[in-house]
Design an enzyme around this catalytic site. Structure first.
Site, PDB file in Angstrom:
ATOM      1  N   GLN A   9       0.823  -1.223   0.000  1.00  0.00           N
ATOM      2  CA  GLN A   9       0.000   0.000   0.000  1.00  0.00           C
ATOM      3  C   GLN A   9       0.850   1.264   0.000  1.00  0.00           C
ATOM      4  OE1 GLN A   9      -3.024   0.669  -0.561  1.00  0.00           O
ATOM      5  NE2 GLN A   9      -3.886  -1.385  -0.558  1.00  0.00           N
ATOM      6  N   SER A  10       2.003   1.213  -0.646  1.00  0.00           N
ATOM      7  CA  SER A  10       2.921   2.356  -0.611  1.00  0.00           C
ATOM      8  C   SER A  10       2.364   3.581  -1.355  1.00  0.00           C
ATOM      9  CB  SER A  10       4.247   1.931  -1.238  1.00  0.00           C
ATOM     10  OG  SER A  10       5.026   3.052  -1.565  1.00  0.00           O
TER      11      SER A  10
END
Ligand SMILES: Cc1ncc(COP(=O)(O)O)c(C=O)c1O
Length: 324
Positions: free
Chosen positions: A78-79
C-alpha cells in the site's frame, strides 16, 4: 540562500502552493492551547497528492535528465510512494516497475489498485530486506533488454528528494510567518531532512518534530543526519551561512506513537482519525498521518506548547490508505 537548491530541475506535476489553514475546531476540541495550522499537502492535485509528489518533481526530472525510460522503486503493497512513482511514469510516458513486499492482493484496493490502473508492473517479494535485491535484479534485466532504468530508493528519500522539502519551506514562508513548531509524519527521513534543512537555510528557528511511523528514533535520526550531509553536498557553499550549518541542525524524532508497528492502528491513531475528520473534515491515514496527528494531540493535551505558540501540522497525505 536557496540559490543552488532553487535551480534544481523540477517537473511541475501539480500547481503550488498548497493551502495553509487554521484548525480552530480541532483546537477547541482539545480544550484550547496553541494556534494550530495545517499545511495541506494532502490536497496536491496530482494522483491523490501527498509528500511524495513534492519529491517526485525533482527525482523524475533527474530521471529524465539521465534519459531514463523506466522508473523502478519499492515499498509496501500500500505504498504511497509507489503510487506516485507509477503516476509520474504514466504522466511522462515511462515504464514503471514496483517491488512490493507482501502478498499479492486478490482484489487490489487503494494504492495497490491505483498503481495497477496507472499501468505499473508490480513484483511481489516476501520481506522488506528482499526489496533492494529485487530492484537491482529488475534494473539488470531492463539494461539487458536495452532499456535505461532509473532506480528510486525507498520513499525517494535521497538528498535530491529531501531538497524538495527544503523548497517547501520557502513556499510556506511566503504564506505565513515562521511557525514555532512543525509536526509531521516521518518514516524514510527525506521529508524531515528537507524541512530541517529548509528551516536552517532560511535562518528560522522553527522546531521540526517528526513522528515516526515505524523506525526507532535513533535509527531514523541517523538516516536524517546522513541525508542532511548529502544535502550539504547539493548546496553551493556560498549558500551556507554559519546559521545554516546543516550538520549542526537539531533533529527531533518521536517514536512513541508507532504502537505495534508500521501500519498497525493504535487507540491514539484511531482517535486522531475521528477527531480530524469530525472537527475539520480532514482525513488522516492509519500508517502515517494519524500517528503524527496523535503525537500533536498528545502534546497539546499535555500542555507542551504555550498558548502563544503557532504549531503547524504538515499533512503529508496518505488518505488513499483509508480505502485499503
Ligand atoms: C503519507 C505519508 N506521510 C509521511 C511519510 C513519511 O515521509 P518520509 O518517508 O519522507 O519520511 C510517507 C512516506 O512513505 C507517507 O506516505
Amino acid at each position: 540562500m536557496f540559490g543552488s537548491l532553487a535551480s534544481l530541475p523540477s517537473i511541475p506535476f501539480a500547481s503550488a502552493p498548497t493551502p495553509v489553514e487554521e484548525l480552530n475546531r480541532l483546537r477547541d476540541a482539545l480544550g484550547g492551547g496553541p494556534r494550530l495550522l495545517v499545511k495541506r499537502d494532502d490536497t496536491i492535485g496530482f494522483a491523490f497528492g501527498g509528500n511524495k509528489v513534492r519529491k517526485m518533481r525533482l527525482v523524475a526530472a533527474d530521471a529524465i535528465a539521465n534519459q531514463a525510460d523506466t522508473l523502478i522503486t519499492c515499498g509496501g503493497v500500500q505504498s504511497n510512494h509507489a503510487r506516485v512513482t507509477a503516476a509520474a511514469a504514466a504522466r511522462l510516458g515511462l515504464r514503471c516497475i514496483l517491488v512490493a513486499n507482501g502478498a499479492q492482493p486478490e482484489r487490489p484496493t487503494a494504492n495497490a489498485l491505483l498503481a495497477r490502473l496507472l499501468g505499473a508492473e508490480i513484483r511481489y517479494v516476501s520481506s522488506r530486506e528482499a526489496r533492494a535485491i529485487e530492484m537491482e535484479a529488475a534494473a539488470e534485466q531492463e539494461q539487458r533488454a536495452g532499456r535505461r532504468p532509473y532506480l528510486i530508493p525507498l520513499g525517494a528519500s535521497t538528498p535530491l528528494g529531501a531538497a524538495a522539502f527544503a523548497h517547501a519551506v520557502t513556499e510556506l514562508l511566503e504564506q505565513i510567518p515562521p511557525p514555532d513548531v512543525i509536526v509531521h509524519s516521518s518514516s524514510s527521513g527525506g521529508t524531515q531532512a528537507g524541512l530541517v534543512a529548509g528551516c536552517a537555510l532560511a535562518g528560522v528557528r522553527t522546531k521540526v518534530i517528526g513522528i515516526s511511523a515505524d523506525e526507532p528514533a535513533p535509527a531514523l535520526t541517523a538516516t536524517i543526519r546522513g541525508l542532511l550531509a548529502g544535502l550539504t553536498e547539493l548546496i553551493a557553499p556560498a549558500d551556507v551561512t554559519p546559521l545554516a550549518r546543516l550538520d549542526a541542525a537539531e533533529i527531533d524524532v518521536d517514536d512513541r506513537f508507532v504502537g505495534a508497528g508500521y501500519g498497525a492502528p493504535t487507540p491514539e491513531s484511531r482517535e486522531a482519525i475521528d477527531l480530524a475528520a469530525r472537527t475539520e473534515a480532514i482525513f488522516v491515514d492509519h500508517t502515517y498521518t494519524a500517528k503524527a496527528m496523535a503525537g500533536l494531540i498528545a502534546r497539546v493535551r499535555a500542555g507542551a506548547f504555550s498558548d502563544a505558540a503557532t504549531v503547524l501540522f504538515w499533512h503529508t497525505g496518505g488518505q488513499v490508505g483509508l480505502f485499503s
